[in-house]
Design a protein around this motif. Structure first.
Motif, PDB file in Angstrom:
ATOM      1  N   ASP A  61       0.859  -1.185   0.000  1.00 52.03           N
ATOM      2  CA  ASP A  61       0.000   0.000   0.000  1.00 52.03           C
ATOM      3  C   ASP A  61       0.896   1.235   0.000  1.00 52.03           C
ATOM      4  O   ASP A  61       1.621   1.490   0.965  1.00 52.03           O
ATOM      5  CB  ASP A  61      -0.899  -0.003   1.244  1.00 52.03           C
ATOM      6  N   LYS A  62       0.862   2.003  -1.069  1.00 51.22           N
ATOM      7  CA  LYS A  62       1.731   3.185  -1.156  1.00 51.22           C
ATOM      8  C   LYS A  62       1.388   4.239  -0.115  1.00 51.22           C
ATOM      9  O   LYS A  62       2.229   5.087   0.237  1.00 51.22           O
ATOM     10  CB  LYS A  62       1.648   3.802  -2.555  1.00 51.22           C
ATOM     11  N   ARG A  63       0.160   4.198   0.425  1.00 49.92           N
ATOM     12  CA  ARG A  63      -0.238   5.197   1.419  1.00 49.92           C
ATOM     13  C   ARG A  63       0.538   5.063   2.720  1.00 49.92           C
ATOM     14  O   ARG A  63       0.572   6.003   3.527  1.00 49.92           O
ATOM     15  CB  ARG A  63      -1.740   5.092   1.691  1.00 49.92           C
ATOM     16  N   VAL A  64       1.191   3.936   2.924  1.00 53.75           N
ATOM     17  CA  VAL A  64       2.000   3.747   4.137  1.00 53.75           C
ATOM     18  C   VAL A  64       3.178   4.728   4.150  1.00 53.75           C
ATOM     19  O   VAL A  64       3.670   5.084   5.216  1.00 53.75           O
ATOM     20  CB  VAL A  64       2.473   2.286   4.238  1.00 53.75           C
ATOM     21  N   MET A  65       3.607   5.204   2.980  1.00 52.99           N
ATOM     22  CA  MET A  65       4.679   6.196   2.967  1.00 52.99           C
ATOM     23  C   MET A  65       4.277   7.422   3.760  1.00 52.99           C
ATOM     24  O   MET A  65       5.052   7.940   4.577  1.00 52.99           O
ATOM     25  CB  MET A  65       5.028   6.582   1.523  1.00 52.99           C
ATOM     26  N   ARG A  66       3.052   7.906   3.559  1.00 47.04           N
ATOM     27  CA  ARG A  66       2.566   9.078   4.284  1.00 47.04           C
ATOM     28  C   ARG A  66       2.426   8.792   5.779  1.00 47.04           C
ATOM     29  O   ARG A  66       2.701   9.643   6.621  1.00 47.04           O
ATOM     30  CB  ARG A  66       1.234   9.532   3.714  1.00 47.04           C
ATOM     31  N   GLU A  67       2.003   7.583   6.094  1.00 50.82           N
ATOM     32  CA  GLU A  67       1.885   7.199   7.502  1.00 50.82           C
ATOM     33  C   GLU A  67       3.260   7.236   8.171  1.00 50.82           C
ATOM     34  O   GLU A  67       3.430   7.799   9.263  1.00 50.82           O
ATOM     35  CB  GLU A  67       1.275   5.809   7.604  1.00 50.82           C
ATOM     36  N   TRP A  68       4.237   6.624   7.523  1.00 49.33           N
ATOM     37  CA  TRP A  68       5.593   6.606   8.061  1.00 49.33           C
ATOM     38  C   TRP A  68       6.170   8.013   8.168  1.00 49.33           C
ATOM     39  O   TRP A  68       6.776   8.374   9.189  1.00 49.33           O
ATOM     40  CB  TRP A  68       6.477   5.734   7.166  1.00 49.33           C
ATOM     41  N   LEU A  69       5.975   8.843   7.142  1.00 50.61           N
ATOM     42  CA  LEU A  69       6.497  10.203   7.166  1.00 50.61           C
ATOM     43  C   LEU A  69       5.856  11.014   8.286  1.00 50.61           C
ATOM     44  O   LEU A  69       6.528  11.800   8.966  1.00 50.61           O
ATOM     45  CB  LEU A  69       6.268  10.882   5.815  1.00 50.61           C
ATOM     46  N   GLY A  70       4.556  10.817   8.500  1.00 45.63           N
ATOM     47  CA  GLY A  70       3.884  11.494   9.615  1.00 45.63           C
ATOM     48  C   GLY A  70       4.485  11.100  10.957  1.00 45.63           C
ATOM     49  O   GLY A  70       4.701  11.948  11.835  1.00 45.63           O
ATOM     50  N   HIS A  71       4.781   9.805  11.126  1.00 43.17           N
ATOM     51  CA  HIS A  71       5.443   9.348  12.351  1.00 43.17           C
ATOM     52  C   HIS A  71       6.836   9.960  12.477  1.00 43.17           C
ATOM     53  O   HIS A  71       7.264  10.343  13.576  1.00 43.17           O
ATOM     54  CB  HIS A  71       5.563   7.819  12.351  1.00 43.17           C
TER      55      HIS A  71
END
Length: 249
Positions: free
Chosen positions: A51-61
């Motif tokens: 899921d490419k959206r995990v990039m945004r999740e990781w960056l937010g963290h």
């Protein structure tokens, strides 16, 4: 001077803070997302997490925990923190993140491309006589190219500052003061250019003026008690036009 900037300056002066918000001579650029494109890593996160959206999740963290480290009086390098957070996000999603995955993402962070509008915007700002420097949470890359060098942007900037020097992450005020002190200019001569409101608020709290570049997923924060960007633009050429109109025309 445009109406928004004139109003903001008048408000600051009425509060007895006349030293804040002078005519900028130095443009201080955030790097990640403002100049270089994190979305370029989407295919890599798609491969690892499905899921490419995990990039945004990781960056937010990564943004949140870098601030947490500083507020806690601690320090850890950006890449080390990012690697730990990759494993944490993997645990959240039930995905084993291997050392090879981590190294692939580390290399990707060093080699991200510039946004397509950046070179034009930087050229216009430099030609208008502004000094250009960068200030980033990302570390230097001893023995190798910096992300700016790989993206072909390094030649625009007279200095590349990182938070490693003060061992505190943006938006801690000492990070912004570092730039002003190293360049021997008052903070009021510095104008922060960033795609994140937390960065413009931090810079303005340290005495800078600031411009917000509303990259996709970013927008102004309409809270009257907080510093508002002096200029807002969808991309760097548009921001360059506003800077030139306000301070060079």
């Amino acid at each position: 001077m445009n109406r928004n900037l004139a109003t903001a300056t008048a408000q600051r002066r009425s509060n007895g803070a006349e030293w804040i918000g002078g005519e900028p001579s130095v443009l201080v650029f955030d790097v990640n997302e403002t100049l270089i494109d994190f979305e370029s890593m989407n295919p890599l996160f798609e491969k690892i997490f499905g899921d490419k959206r995990v990039m945004r999740e990781w960056l937010g963290h990564l943004i949140m925990y870098s601030m947490t480290v500083t507020l806690s009086g601690l320090y850890e390098g950006y890449f080390t923190l990012g690697q730990g957070l990759l494993k944490m996000v993997g645990d959240i999603h039930g995905v084993r993140v291997s050392d090879a995955d981590i190294e692939e993402i580390r290399q990707a962070m060093l080699t991200m491309p510039a946004h397509p509008d950046v070179e034009e915007g930087l050229s216009r700002m430099k030609d208008a006589g502004f000094r250009l420097v960068t200030l980033t949470n990302s570390p230097s890359n001893p023995g190798g190219q910096s992300p700016l060098e790989h993206a072909g942007l390094a030649h625009f900037f007279e200095r590349q500052f990182t938070i490693e020097t003060v061992r505190a992450y943006k938006p801690a005020q000492q990070v912004y003061h570092l730039v002003a002190q190293e360049l021997d200019v008052p903070p009021s001569s510095c104008f922060m250019v960033a795609a994140h409101v937390w960065d413009t608020v931090g810079a303005q709290s340290a005495g800078y003026t600031a411009g917000l570049v509303t990259r996709p997923g970013n927008a102004p924060l309409p809270v009257a008690s907080l510093p508002q960007p002096n200029l807002i633009a969808p991309d760097l050429p548009a921001l360059a036009g506003q800077l030139i109109q306000v301070w060079r025309s």
